[in-house]
Write an enzyme that holds these catalytic residues in place. Structure first.
Site, mmCIF file in Angstrom:
data_model
loop_
_atom_site.group_PDB
_atom_site.id
_atom_site.type_symbol
_atom_site.label_atom_id
_atom_site.label_comp_id
_atom_site.label_asym_id
_atom_site.label_seq_id
_atom_site.Cartn_x
_atom_site.Cartn_y
_atom_site.Cartn_z
ATOM 1 N N CYS A 1 -4.022 -17.837 13.959
ATOM 2 C CA CYS A 1 -4.938 -19.019 13.953
ATOM 3 C C CYS A 1 -5.958 -18.143 14.970
ATOM 4 O O CYS A 1 -6.551 -16.913 15.311
ATOM 5 C CB CYS A 1 -4.784 -20.362 15.223
ATOM 6 S SG CYS A 1 -6.870 -20.887 14.236
ATOM 7 N N LEU A 2 -6.155 -18.729 16.244
ATOM 8 C CA LEU A 2 -6.996 -18.018 17.719
ATOM 9 C C LEU A 2 -5.465 -16.779 18.323
ATOM 10 O O LEU A 2 -6.274 -15.326 18.021
ATOM 11 C CB LEU A 2 -6.250 -19.022 18.954
ATOM 12 C CG LEU A 2 -6.422 -17.659 20.446
ATOM 13 C CD1 LEU A 2 -8.383 -17.369 20.088
ATOM 14 C CD2 LEU A 2 -6.429 -18.790 21.657
ATOM 15 N N HIS B 1 -2.551 -22.095 9.919
ATOM 16 C CA HIS B 1 -0.898 -22.456 10.995
ATOM 17 C C HIS B 1 0.273 -22.533 9.814
ATOM 18 O O HIS B 1 0.297 -23.804 9.270
ATOM 19 C CB HIS B 1 -1.125 -24.212 11.430
ATOM 20 C CG HIS B 1 -2.329 -24.299 12.572
ATOM 21 N ND1 HIS B 1 -2.408 -23.533 13.935
ATOM 22 C CD2 HIS B 1 -3.752 -23.935 12.590
ATOM 23 C CE1 HIS B 1 -2.914 -23.353 14.998
ATOM 24 N NE2 HIS B 1 -4.280 -23.229 14.288
ATOM 25 N N GLU C 1 2.973 -22.082 10.539
ATOM 26 C CA GLU C 1 4.274 -23.474 11.254
ATOM 27 C C GLU C 1 4.239 -24.643 10.591
ATOM 28 O O GLU C 1 5.413 -25.245 10.554
ATOM 29 C CB GLU C 1 3.622 -23.298 13.007
ATOM 30 C CG GLU C 1 3.081 -23.990 13.191
ATOM 31 C CD GLU C 1 1.352 -23.437 13.469
ATOM 32 O OE1 GLU C 1 0.649 -23.426 14.212
ATOM 33 O OE2 GLU C 1 1.534 -22.193 12.761
#
Length: 226
Positions: A73-74, A199, A201
């Site tokens: 993401c970031l 994401h 995860e």
């Protein structure tokens, strides 16, 4: 993220030792010293501008030193900004979120978004499909042409910079099926430098590690044996 890393370790018969590093103050730090015992670098998601310059320094370091890197993401946005600064020479490259006055907003709102919309209305939430390009390291992780990943973010790669990024060695490995959104990137001439706007995860399990975490740990293990 830490649990997903452990899942990747299980699959690779490796013990994962995580060292959490505060990116504040890393901008001018001796990164050789900071990462002297590091086999891979993961830059997870986040919001706000705290520690951003340190993160950009780390993404550049991982790329230059050929250290396995996974941006989430970031972490993908930082990878694109760092690449634009160091490879493209856009010294002020940034995200609109952090510097709205930058002449090179590598990360920005999509064309149909604006500051006039309430923030909650601009966030991309939930599961979205992604088309993977063949002959990329990301495809070799998933071994699928079409995947779905969960998202929680507001800004995207600015499409105005797609061509110049590709021309200088950044592969746009995953794209939304309609071709509008860059979902995943990787860097050519690097053992394993991958990043995703999603994401991953969220979808990892102990008995079913996420492909990107499995691949990242595998790359880190190979790096540790050099």
């Amino acid at each position: 993220v830490s649990e997903a890393l452990y899942h990747g370790g299980f699959e690779n018969h490796a013990k994962v030792n995580i060292q959490w590093i505060d990116s504040q103050g890393l901008e001018n730090a001796n990164l050789d010293e900071v990462f002297k015992d590091t086999d891979g670098i993961i830059l997870p998601g986040g919001f706000g501008d705290r520690g951003i310059e340190g993160m950009i320094s780390v993404a550049t370091y991982a790329r230059q030193k050929q250290i396995p890197y996974l941006g989430i993401c970031l972490g993908m946005q930082i990878a694109a900004i760092a690449f634009a600064r160091d490879v493209l020479g856009f010294e002020d490259a940034n995200s609109y979120e952090f510097d709205s006055e930058s002449k090179h907003t590598i990360i920005d709102f999509m064309e149909d978004q604006s500051n006039d919309i309430k923030k909650g209305g601009t966030m991309r939430l939930g599961s979205y499909p992604c088309s993977l390009k063949a002959d990329t390291k990301i495809w070799s992780c998933y071994k699928k042409d079409m995947i779905d990943e969960r998202h929680r973010h507001r800004y995207e790669v600015n499409n105005d910079y797609r061509n110049v990024l590709v021309e200088n060695g950044m592969k746009l490995s995953g794209i939304s099926p309609d071709g509008r959104i860059v979902e995943m990137v990787e860097v050519e001439d690097h053992p394993w430098f991958l990043a995703t706007q999603a994401h991953p995860e969220f979808k990892s399990r102990p008995n079913r590690p996420h492909p990107l975490f499995k691949g990242f740990v595998e790359a880190a293990v190979k790096n540790s044996m050099k």
